[in-house]
Design a protein around this motif. Structure first.
Motif, PDB file in Angstrom:
ATOM      1  N   ALA A  36      26.232  65.027  14.155  1.00  0.00           N
ATOM      2  CA  ALA A  36      27.676  65.190  13.930  1.00  0.00           C
ATOM      3  C   ALA A  36      28.091  64.182  12.864  1.00  0.00           C
ATOM      4  O   ALA A  36      27.469  63.132  12.730  1.00  0.00           O
ATOM      5  N   ILE A  38      29.700  61.665  12.435  1.00  0.00           N
ATOM      6  CA  ILE A  38      30.344  60.592  13.186  1.00  0.00           C
ATOM      7  C   ILE A  38      29.414  59.386  13.131  1.00  0.00           C
ATOM      8  O   ILE A  38      28.194  59.553  13.036  1.00  0.00           O
ATOM      9  N   GLN A  84      42.470  54.123  14.923  1.00  0.00           N
ATOM     10  CA  GLN A  84      43.050  55.345  15.503  1.00  0.00           C
ATOM     11  C   GLN A  84      43.546  56.278  14.391  1.00  0.00           C
ATOM     12  O   GLN A  84      43.347  57.493  14.460  1.00  0.00           O
ATOM     13  N   ALA A  86      42.340  56.628  11.577  1.00  0.00           N
ATOM     14  CA  ALA A  86      41.189  57.248  10.921  1.00  0.00           C
ATOM     15  C   ALA A  86      40.542  58.303  11.826  1.00  0.00           C
ATOM     16  O   ALA A  86      39.530  58.885  11.471  1.00  0.00           O
ATOM     17  N   GLY A  87      41.110  58.499  13.006  1.00  0.00           N
ATOM     18  CA  GLY A  87      40.543  59.480  13.919  1.00  0.00           C
ATOM     19  C   GLY A  87      39.425  58.907  14.762  1.00  0.00           C
ATOM     20  O   GLY A  87      38.497  59.618  15.154  1.00  0.00           O
ATOM     21  N   GLY A  88      39.508  57.615  15.059  1.00  0.00           N
ATOM     22  CA  GLY A  88      38.442  56.976  15.822  1.00  0.00           C
ATOM     23  C   GLY A  88      38.891  56.535  17.198  1.00  0.00           C
ATOM     24  O   GLY A  88      40.090  56.381  17.448  1.00  0.00           O
ATOM     25  N   THR A 104      34.078  54.362  17.437  1.00  0.00           N
ATOM     26  CA  THR A 104      33.357  55.575  17.064  1.00  0.00           C
ATOM     27  C   THR A 104      34.289  56.357  16.154  1.00  0.00           C
ATOM     28  O   THR A 104      35.419  56.658  16.546  1.00  0.00           O
ATOM     29  N   ILE A 105      33.831  56.647  14.953  1.00  0.00           N
ATOM     30  CA  ILE A 105      34.730  57.101  13.904  1.00  0.00           C
ATOM     31  C   ILE A 105      34.084  58.203  13.069  1.00  0.00           C
ATOM     32  O   ILE A 105      32.855  58.283  12.989  1.00  0.00           O
ATOM     33  N   PRO A 106      34.901  59.004  12.392  1.00  0.00           N
ATOM     34  CA  PRO A 106      34.336  59.885  11.369  1.00  0.00           C
ATOM     35  C   PRO A 106      33.656  59.000  10.331  1.00  0.00           C
ATOM     36  O   PRO A 106      34.137  57.901  10.031  1.00  0.00           O
ATOM     37  N   GLY A 108      33.481  58.778   7.284  1.00  0.00           N
ATOM     38  CA  GLY A 108      34.276  58.334   6.133  1.00  0.00           C
ATOM     39  C   GLY A 108      35.066  57.062   6.382  1.00  0.00           C
ATOM     40  O   GLY A 108      35.629  56.479   5.456  1.00  0.00           O
ATOM     41  N   ALA A 109      35.145  56.623   7.639  1.00  0.00           N
ATOM     42  CA  ALA A 109      35.868  55.400   7.972  1.00  0.00           C
ATOM     43  C   ALA A 109      34.925  54.228   8.254  1.00  0.00           C
ATOM     44  O   ALA A 109      35.362  53.173   8.702  1.00  0.00           O
TER      45      ALA A 109
END
Lengths: 435, 449
Positions: A36, A38, A84, A86-88, A104-106, A108-109
């Protein structure tokens, strides 16, 4: 990811792991996994509540909160907010043997995450204010009230470890600490703690996910490489303690729904075959529906709402284990205790059957594979094994190592560590029934 | 000196939920399987369209006892031998009877031999449970003990009391899903058997399976569940509960060091066009670490370990709840601050708040679905309210369309600051004078009642 199984009971895992140590002592390890887009970022600092000085209990955990209060280039609360945004998902925990920080992040972050972690490791002291410190002290006191003080049986862990370890022992107090010590702590204490314990040489940075090792090492070097090396604090030796003697008891009369009993034993340190053996013994005794204690107290005996046993692994010389039961209406604590002591005595004579040990191992295997299923918990295990045992590859051999333990080793370990006269006992009595 | 320039974030590419292989067995059982590389533990979920309104009113809790006794013996493996053979496979079963659906779970290594063996046992528990008198009696006693435990556990008590206060008493959803001491006490093995026979039917069930399989799992699924049969009952109706008028209840725990606070509304479920806007509003008000509520009540005031606003949707409607525990001396002040903090009519959401919410929810969705467990859990949760997994993609698309105006509008309509129901479990002597001063018409109840 590769994962090969050698046989029904002895799967050998093969998560590829690459490691490097930066010049300042920071250990970096990478497990590439492209399932993934991630990445899990995990930093274990080799500092926990066992490192707290007398009168400063709760400090390692309070400091974990302070780590989110900003650093030279990050405002208070901004670390969490940026992650958060950044979608983490992001958090930290403190325990006897560790403080770990993770996000735990995409993918790209990832740069931002590493930059944030490095900024607070290099410059937290620049930003810490009395106001922020005192606010987090209040928050931690609310955490203590919510999770421990305002819960039925919420003080059980505090009482268990006070029975298991002598006063003043590094493990004799809880991670949350005492209200008095929290009240007495100051921002100067926080700065001194940071200076002493937050140095690159005590940390392990683990990355699991959609990244290649070379790129990961380059990023680690870029963000952490310029942080100066500082000598690791020395930790006093913690020789193993002898077994508990004299069956010490604590009886608590409290507003609890039912009587409850805990029996507590000292165990060997984690990372030893003897600890794993006694862990298996406690699983046979009290892990799951088929376990001896569950059968005797819950299923066949009809005495308890719930009952079981577990081991708590600790690295500093001595771990502890416990068996517990919570009574059904009309059953008193003495009957519960007698019932599970009888189950343990029988076990110490006959030992586990082959099948009981096999069952405990295969359950352990599923739990272990389950832990490895997500990037974040896998990163945490790699960090734990590198920090505490100096070898993260033990994560891959863990199931195979467990599989080698024989039923006679399980019995021998139980006979050595789980004798009834080596126990301490914590009893809760329901206030309404017992005055 | 470390790098001082803050790195930019590359936004992730679009995410699409994994696609299942869908099939239906001859008996009507819907089967969804997902091949998930790297997931060595298989996760299995079985969702039964089984609302708790089907329980007899005086036997509430029968659905819960049914779930809990399923793995306590089957015709093939009576009594305790069932748990032994299941655990021998390294497998573990779970289950719960929710208001709208019963969901059962199985977790086992994704290798062919243990998977097939454990799945066969799982099916055995569902198809031919023994429901022995002793087993049901024991689960009845355990459920009663747990209910009593929940009554003295302040957070659980507050959550249950909010539900009871907020939802009109005509509805099953106003009462504990697992029943109370009064209703559970009268449930017998005969009741449990009848409930199972009437309601565990394949044509109303969905089986979800995910893992890294080196074999086709479908033959094992057919072998395990193909012979499942049951009465051809119609698809059950589901209740659509209304909220009552807003009210205020303090449950007195003299001497409690904290007050557990719940402030809630009946709101909307996932099928409402405002769902994405409501989720953004909840995140900005009480989901983010620096949400409007947490930034003040935790990070500024230090009154609490954390305060949250979340929405728990059912099939029809939802409960949206502000929840937190606050030390007793400041709890009434904290409660007084909730209404102004969530009032968006005077302080509409900003585009920054909306953007943060959307990137957070969009970013954590792949994390949540990355494991077999997380995926099956999501699919089962949606199946329980009769929605497909593609709902997730639709939801992510709807999030992208949320604007500050639509989020503000949703909050104004659904979370009116003065229109909620307040439940507090704590020391009444400390709390009530200030709450009364603030204008709350407080009813006090003894915690022992």
């Amino acid at each position: 990811m590769r994962c090969g199984f050698l046989g029904r009971m002895t799967p050998s895992l093969d998560y590829p792991l690459y490691a490097r140590t930066l010049a300042n002592g920071l250990r970096v390890q990478v497990n590439p996994d492209h399932a993934a887009p991630i990445v899990a970022v995990n930093l274990w600092y080799d500092v926990g509540s066992r490192d707290e000085e007398p009168g400063h209990t709760g400090f390692a955990h309070l400091f974990e909160h302070v780590m989110f209060q900003g650093s030279a280039h990050v405002a208070s609360g901004e670390h969490l907010t940026l992650m958060q945004n950044a979608g983490g998902s992001v958090n930290a925990t403190t325990w006897f043997d560790r403080t770990n920080y993770f996000e735990t992040i995409p993918v790209g972050a990832l740069d931002l995450a590493l930059w944030l972690e490095a900024d607070r490791l290099s410059s937290l002291a620049d930003a810490l204010t009395t106001e922020n410190f005192e606010n987090q002290r209040d928050v931690v006191k609310e955490e203590k009230r919510q999770r421990y003080d305002n819960q039925p049986y919420g003080d059980a862990i505090e009482r268990i470890i006070a029975l298991a370890f002598p006063q003043g022992h590094p493990y004799a107090h809880t991670t949350i600490g005492s209200m008095a010590d929290l009240d007495a702590s100051t921002v100067e204490d926080a700065l001194a703690f940071f200076k002493r314990h937050y140095v690159p040489g005590v940390a392990v940075l683990t990355l699991v996910g959609d990244i290649e090792p070379d790129e990961a090492f380059a990023k680690a070097e870029r963000y952490f490489g310029t942080i100066p090396a500082v000598a690791r604090p020395l930790r006093p030796e913690a020789p193993p303690l002898p077994p508990i003697a004299g069956v010490p008891r604590e009886v608590v009369t409290a507003k609890v729904p039912q009587d409850a009993v805990y029996a507590i034993w000292r165990l060997p340190a984690r990372g030893t075959r003897e600890f794993d053996s006694v862990d298996l013994a406690l699983t046979v005794l009290g892990g799951g529906q088929t376990s001896r204690i569950y059968r005797a107290l819950v299923r066949d005996g009809g005495l308890a709402e719930t009952a079981g046993a577990a081991a708590m692994p600790l690295i500093g010389g001595t771990s502890f284990g416990y068996a517990f039961a919570r009574a059904l209406n009309g059953v008193d604590a003495a009957r519960l205790e007698a019932a599970f002591v009888a189950a343990i005595e029988l076990f110490l004579v006959d030992g586990p059957t082959e099948q009981e040990v096999a069952r405990a191992k295969v359950q352990y295997e599923r739990e272990w594979l389950g832990e490895l299923a997500s990037f974040d918990s896998r990163a945490d295990l790699f960090g734990a094994f590198q920090t505490l045992l100096g070898d993260a590859t033990l994560v891959n051999t863990r199931i195979a190592d467990f599989a080698e333990i024989t039923p006679s080793e399980v019995l021998a370990a139980a006979q050595k560590y789980l004798q009834p006269d080596q126990r301490a006992v914590l009893t809760y009595l329901k206030e309404a029934d017992h005055g | 000196m470390a790098e001082t320039d803050r790195p930019a974030v590359e936004r992730p590419g679009p995410f699409h939920t994994p696609a299942p292989v869908e099939s239906r067995l001859d008996n009507g059982l819907r089967v969804l399987t997902f091949q998930r590389p790297g997931q060595h533990v298989a996760s299995v979920g079985l969702v039964l369209d089984l609302p708790l309104i089907l329980e007899p009113r005086d036997r509430e809790g029968v659905a819960t006892l049914c779930v809990r006794t399923l793995d306590e013996g089957t015709r093939t493996h009576p009594s305790a031998t069932f748990a032994e053979v299941l655990e021998d496979q390294g497998a573990v079963m779970s289950g719960s009877a929710g208001y709208g659906a019963t969901t059962l779970g199985l977790s086992v290594a994704a290798r062919e031999e243990p998977f097939a063996a454990a799945l066969a046992l799982f099916a055995e528990a569902v198809l031919e449970p023994e429901f022995g008198e002793d087993e049901v009696a024991r689960q009845r006693e355990i459920r009663i003990a747990q209910y009593e435990q929940q009554q003295v556990q302040p957070a659980q008590r507050a959550t249950a009391a909010l539900r009871e206060t907020l939802i009109d008493k005509r509805y099953r959803a106003s009462r504990p899903a697992g029943g109370t001491t009064a209703t559970v006490s009268s449930v017998t093995a005969v009741d449990v058997r009848a409930f199972h026979a009437d309601h565990y039917v394949p044509h109303l069930a969905t089986l979800v399976v995910a893992g890294d399989f080196s074999f086709d799992p479908l033959p094992a699924i057919r072998a395990a569940f193909g012979c499942w049969s049951g009465p051809h009952v119609a698809r059950p109706a589901h209740e659509s509960p209304d909220g009552g008028a807003p009210s205020v209840l303090v449950i007195d725990r003299p001497g409690a060091v904290q007050a557990d606070v719940r402030y809630g509304w009946r709101t909307i479920d996932r099928t409402d066009h405002r769902w994405a806007s409501l989720q953004v509003a909840c995140y900005a008000l009480g989901g983010a670490f620096l949400s409007r509520l947490n930034a003040v009540l935790r990070e500024e005031k230090g009154y609490t370990y954390g305060v949250h606003l979340t929405t728990g949707p059912g099939r029809h409607g939802a409960l949206s709840v502000v929840q937190g525990s606050f030390r007793s001396e400041v709890a009434a002040d904290a409660i007084g601050m909730i209404q102004p903090l969530i009032d968006v009519s005077s302080r509409p959401f900003t585009s920054g708040e909306v953007d943060s919410a959307v990137t957070f929810i969009t970013g954590v969705t792949p994390l949540r679905l990355a494991t077999a467990d997380g995926l099956v859990d999501q699919v089962a949760t949606l199946a329980a309210v009769d929605l497909p997994l593609s709902f997730v993609d639709d939801y992510l698309a709807a999030l992208a369309d949320v604007t500050p105006a639509s989020a503000t509008e949703a909050a104004v309509a659904l979370l009116p600051p003065k229109g909620g129901t307040l439940v507090v479990v704590g020391d009444a002597a400390t709390l009530v004078p200030t709450l009364t001063e603030q204008g709350w018409a407080v009813t006090v109840q003894d915690a022992e009642d």
